[in-house]
Motif scaffolding. Structure first.
Motif, mmCIF file in Angstrom:
data_model
loop_
_atom_site.group_PDB
_atom_site.id
_atom_site.type_symbol
_atom_site.label_atom_id
_atom_site.label_comp_id
_atom_site.label_asym_id
_atom_site.label_seq_id
_atom_site.Cartn_x
_atom_site.Cartn_y
_atom_site.Cartn_z
ATOM 1 N N ASN A 1 0.847 -1.194 0.000
ATOM 2 C CA ASN A 1 0.000 0.000 0.000
ATOM 3 C C ASN A 1 0.887 1.250 0.000
ATOM 4 O OD1 ASN A 1 -1.407 2.268 1.654
ATOM 5 N ND2 ASN A 1 -3.067 0.984 0.882
ATOM 6 N N ARG A 2 0.640 2.161 -0.929
ATOM 7 C CA ARG A 2 1.514 3.333 -1.070
ATOM 8 C C ARG A 2 1.464 4.264 0.134
ATOM 9 N NH1 ARG A 2 -0.843 8.170 -3.458
ATOM 10 N NH2 ARG A 2 -3.071 7.874 -3.704
ATOM 11 N N HIS A 3 0.306 4.377 0.760
ATOM 12 C CA HIS A 3 0.207 5.233 1.941
ATOM 13 C C HIS A 3 0.965 4.614 3.124
ATOM 14 C CE1 HIS A 3 -3.303 6.784 -0.373
ATOM 15 N NE2 HIS A 3 -2.748 7.922 0.007
ATOM 16 N N TYR A 4 0.872 3.297 3.255
ATOM 17 C CA TYR A 4 1.610 2.621 4.312
ATOM 18 C C TYR A 4 3.118 2.766 4.067
ATOM 19 C CZ TYR A 4 3.093 -0.983 7.610
ATOM 20 O OH TYR A 4 3.701 -1.647 8.643
ATOM 21 N N GLN A 5 3.537 2.638 2.823
ATOM 22 C CA GLN A 5 4.947 2.816 2.483
ATOM 23 C C GLN A 5 5.412 4.229 2.842
ATOM 24 O OE1 GLN A 5 5.063 1.899 -1.691
ATOM 25 N NE2 GLN A 5 5.071 -0.319 -1.366
ATOM 26 N N ALA A 6 4.585 5.234 2.525
ATOM 27 C CA ALA A 6 4.941 6.626 2.827
ATOM 28 C C ALA A 6 5.012 6.851 4.336
ATOM 29 C CB ALA A 6 3.922 7.577 2.196
ATOM 30 N N LEU A 7 4.110 6.239 5.059
ATOM 31 C CA LEU A 7 4.101 6.369 6.510
ATOM 32 C C LEU A 7 5.391 5.797 7.102
ATOM 33 C CD1 LEU A 7 1.126 6.112 8.738
ATOM 34 C CD2 LEU A 7 2.936 4.529 9.282
ATOM 35 N N LEU A 8 5.808 4.635 6.620
ATOM 36 C CA LEU A 8 7.049 4.029 7.098
ATOM 37 C C LEU A 8 8.269 4.861 6.703
ATOM 38 C CD1 LEU A 8 6.420 0.226 6.422
ATOM 39 C CD2 LEU A 8 6.219 1.466 8.578
ATOM 40 N N ALA A 9 8.280 5.353 5.470
ATOM 41 C CA ALA A 9 9.410 6.145 4.984
ATOM 42 C C ALA A 9 9.567 7.442 5.778
ATOM 43 C CB ALA A 9 9.240 6.444 3.496
ATOM 44 N N ALA A 10 8.456 8.028 6.167
ATOM 45 C CA ALA A 10 8.487 9.284 6.928
ATOM 46 C C ALA A 10 8.766 9.040 8.411
ATOM 47 C CB ALA A 10 7.168 10.027 6.759
ATOM 48 N N GLU A 11 8.829 7.772 8.803
ATOM 49 C CA GLU A 11 9.059 7.389 10.199
ATOM 50 C C GLU A 11 8.067 8.071 11.152
ATOM 51 O OE1 GLU A 11 13.202 8.031 11.042
ATOM 52 O OE2 GLU A 11 13.816 6.396 9.732
ATOM 53 N N VAL A 12 6.809 8.076 10.728
ATOM 54 C CA VAL A 12 5.735 8.654 11.538
ATOM 55 C C VAL A 12 5.448 7.720 12.714
ATOM 56 C CG1 VAL A 12 3.285 9.294 11.551
ATOM 57 C CG2 VAL A 12 4.700 9.820 9.566
ATOM 58 N N GLU A 13 5.366 8.288 13.913
ATOM 59 C CA GLU A 13 5.043 7.479 15.091
ATOM 60 C C GLU A 13 3.572 7.087 15.034
ATOM 61 O OE1 GLU A 13 4.927 7.832 19.927
ATOM 62 O OE2 GLU A 13 6.234 9.171 18.807
ATOM 63 N N ILE A 14 3.294 5.815 15.292
ATOM 64 C CA ILE A 14 1.927 5.308 15.256
ATOM 65 C C ILE A 14 1.490 5.026 16.688
ATOM 66 C CG2 ILE A 14 0.379 3.559 14.329
ATOM 67 C CD1 ILE A 14 2.583 3.018 12.187
ATOM 68 N N ALA A 15 0.458 5.734 17.134
ATOM 69 C CA ALA A 15 -0.055 5.568 18.493
ATOM 70 C C ALA A 15 -0.843 4.264 18.584
ATOM 71 C CB ALA A 15 -0.948 6.748 18.859
ATOM 72 N N PRO A 16 -0.949 3.703 19.781
ATOM 73 C CA PRO A 16 -1.749 2.480 19.936
ATOM 74 C C PRO A 16 -3.229 2.757 19.710
ATOM 75 C CG PRO A 16 -0.961 3.249 22.068
ATOM 76 C CD PRO A 16 -0.338 4.134 21.030
ATOM 77 N N ALA A 17 -3.969 1.699 19.464
ATOM 78 C CA ALA A 17 -5.417 1.826 19.263
ATOM 79 C C ALA A 17 -6.071 2.325 20.544
ATOM 80 C CB ALA A 17 -6.008 0.477 18.867
ATOM 81 N N ALA A 18 -7.093 3.132 20.377
ATOM 82 C CA ALA A 18 -7.836 3.637 21.535
ATOM 83 C C ALA A 18 -8.625 2.485 22.153
ATOM 84 C CB ALA A 18 -8.787 4.744 21.093
ATOM 85 N N ALA A 19 -8.766 2.513 23.451
ATOM 86 C CA ALA A 19 -9.560 1.492 24.136
ATOM 87 C C ALA A 19 -11.016 1.633 23.702
ATOM 88 C CB ALA A 19 -9.439 1.664 25.645
ATOM 89 N N PRO A 20 -11.705 0.517 23.485
ATOM 90 C CA PRO A 20 -13.103 0.604 23.071
ATOM 91 C C PRO A 20 -13.962 1.196 24.186
ATOM 92 C CG PRO A 20 -12.504 -1.667 23.549
ATOM 93 C CD PRO A 20 -11.249 -0.850 23.637
ATOM 94 N N ASP A 21 -15.031 1.871 23.798
ATOM 95 C CA ASP A 21 -15.970 2.453 24.753
ATOM 96 C C ASP A 21 -16.781 1.325 25.391
ATOM 97 O OD1 ASP A 21 -17.469 4.625 25.990
ATOM 98 O OD2 ASP A 21 -19.098 3.993 24.654
#
Length: 91
Positions: A33-53
């Protein structure tokens, strides 16, 4: 490509919600996926998933219990809507 506010969408970390060029979108965790590739290349920090309500989880569980109970009930009796019609005609 500007990617901001990245966070996992689910506990299984199969999707990421992020703002890409000002638009919030869901990005699959897929190496092709090109967006996933760009995200990895930019070394963007990915926060954990929010806890469900909790209220939403409880509501979904109640719906599922009702669905399963009706499925078992149908093995032996008329469905709920049919039973209601029977009661209405009896009165």
């Amino acid at each position: 490509m500007t990617i901001e506010n990245a966070r996992y969408a689910d506990a299984g970390q199969t999707r990421i919600i992020a703002t890409v060029e000002g638009v919030e979108m869901t990005i699959p965790v897929d190496p092709v996926n090109r967006h996933y590739q760009a995200l990895l290349a930019a070394e963007v920090e990915i926060a954990p998933a929010a806890a469900p309500d909790l209220a939403e989880v409880k509501a979904a569980a109640l719906v599922e219990v009702d669905r399963q109970a009706e499925a078992v009930r149908l093995l032996y009796l008329t469905d709920g809507a049919g039973q209601a019609q029977e009661y209405a005609q009896t009165e």
